[in-house]
Design a protein around this motif. Structure first.
Motif, mmCIF file in Angstrom:
data_model
loop_
_atom_site.group_PDB
_atom_site.id
_atom_site.type_symbol
_atom_site.label_atom_id
_atom_site.label_comp_id
_atom_site.label_asym_id
_atom_site.label_seq_id
_atom_site.Cartn_x
_atom_site.Cartn_y
_atom_site.Cartn_z
ATOM 1 N N ASP A 1 -4.165 53.528 45.963
ATOM 2 C CA ASP A 1 -2.941 53.445 46.772
ATOM 3 C C ASP A 1 -3.001 52.274 47.749
ATOM 4 O O ASP A 1 -2.581 52.379 48.902
ATOM 5 N N GLY A 2 -3.566 51.149 47.299
ATOM 6 C CA GLY A 2 -3.603 49.937 48.107
ATOM 7 C C GLY A 2 -4.688 49.902 49.169
ATOM 8 O O GLY A 2 -4.733 48.975 49.968
ATOM 9 N N GLU A 3 -5.559 50.905 49.205
ATOM 10 C CA GLU A 3 -6.636 50.955 50.187
ATOM 11 C C GLU A 3 -7.988 50.873 49.485
ATOM 12 O O GLU A 3 -8.187 51.483 48.430
ATOM 13 N N LEU A 4 -8.921 50.145 50.078
ATOM 14 C CA LEU A 4 -10.245 50.019 49.501
ATOM 15 C C LEU A 4 -11.024 51.310 49.686
ATOM 16 O O LEU A 4 -11.104 51.867 50.777
ATOM 17 N N ALA A 5 -11.577 51.818 48.587
ATOM 18 C CA ALA A 5 -12.315 53.078 48.624
ATOM 19 C C ALA A 5 -13.666 52.906 47.945
ATOM 20 O O ALA A 5 -13.817 52.128 47.009
ATOM 21 N N GLN A 6 -14.652 53.658 48.440
ATOM 22 C CA GLN A 6 -15.977 53.716 47.850
ATOM 23 C C GLN A 6 -15.992 54.857 46.846
ATOM 24 O O GLN A 6 -15.523 55.947 47.157
ATOM 25 N N LEU A 7 -16.545 54.626 45.661
ATOM 26 C CA LEU A 7 -16.627 55.661 44.644
ATOM 27 C C LEU A 7 -18.040 56.220 44.583
ATOM 28 O O LEU A 7 -19.010 55.463 44.604
ATOM 29 N N TYR A 8 -18.144 57.538 44.504
ATOM 30 C CA TYR A 8 -19.416 58.228 44.349
ATOM 31 C C TYR A 8 -19.291 59.173 43.165
ATOM 32 O O TYR A 8 -18.258 59.810 42.980
ATOM 33 N N ALA A 9 -20.342 59.260 42.357
ATOM 34 C CA ALA A 9 -20.320 60.133 41.181
ATOM 35 C C ALA A 9 -21.550 61.018 41.178
ATOM 36 O O ALA A 9 -22.602 60.648 41.708
ATOM 37 N N SER A 10 -21.417 62.183 40.567
ATOM 38 C CA SER A 10 -22.532 63.119 40.470
ATOM 39 C C SER A 10 -22.982 63.230 39.025
ATOM 40 O O SER A 10 -22.219 62.928 38.095
#
Length: 94
Positions: free
Chosen positions: A21-30
């Protein structure tokens, strides 16, 4: 919610950054298959993704707004006791 980098007990790994949605996000996965995206500027959860047991697709929930929520509980007859109906519970992976 604080960024998952602060919770190593969740056994998640950092997967990189992306725009949600136009915002920088950090992705984390399990290792269990779920993943989350955390807004870099606010450390708020913005997206949750998980596979459904026995299905060939994932469910993605994207939060466009944060704050209090009111959730209407199902009416009588719209839910079942999982212990009393193990077949229904197994169908949704419980």
């Amino acid at each position: 919610i604080a960024a998952l980098r602060d919770f190593p007990a969740l056994n998640s790994t950092w997967e990189g950054d992306r725009s949600i949605d136009g915002e920088l996000a950090q992705l984390y996965a399990s290792e269990a298959g779920w993943s989350v995206a955390v807004d870099r500027s606010t450390d708020l959860l913005v997206q949750y993704r998980t596979p459904l047991p026995g299905q060939e697709f994932e469910v993605t929930v994207t939060l466009s707004d944060h704050g209090p929520r009111e959730i209407t509980l199902p009416a009588e007859g719209e839910s079942v006791d999982g212990e009393a109906h193990p077949g229904v519970a197994a169908t949704v992976g419980l």
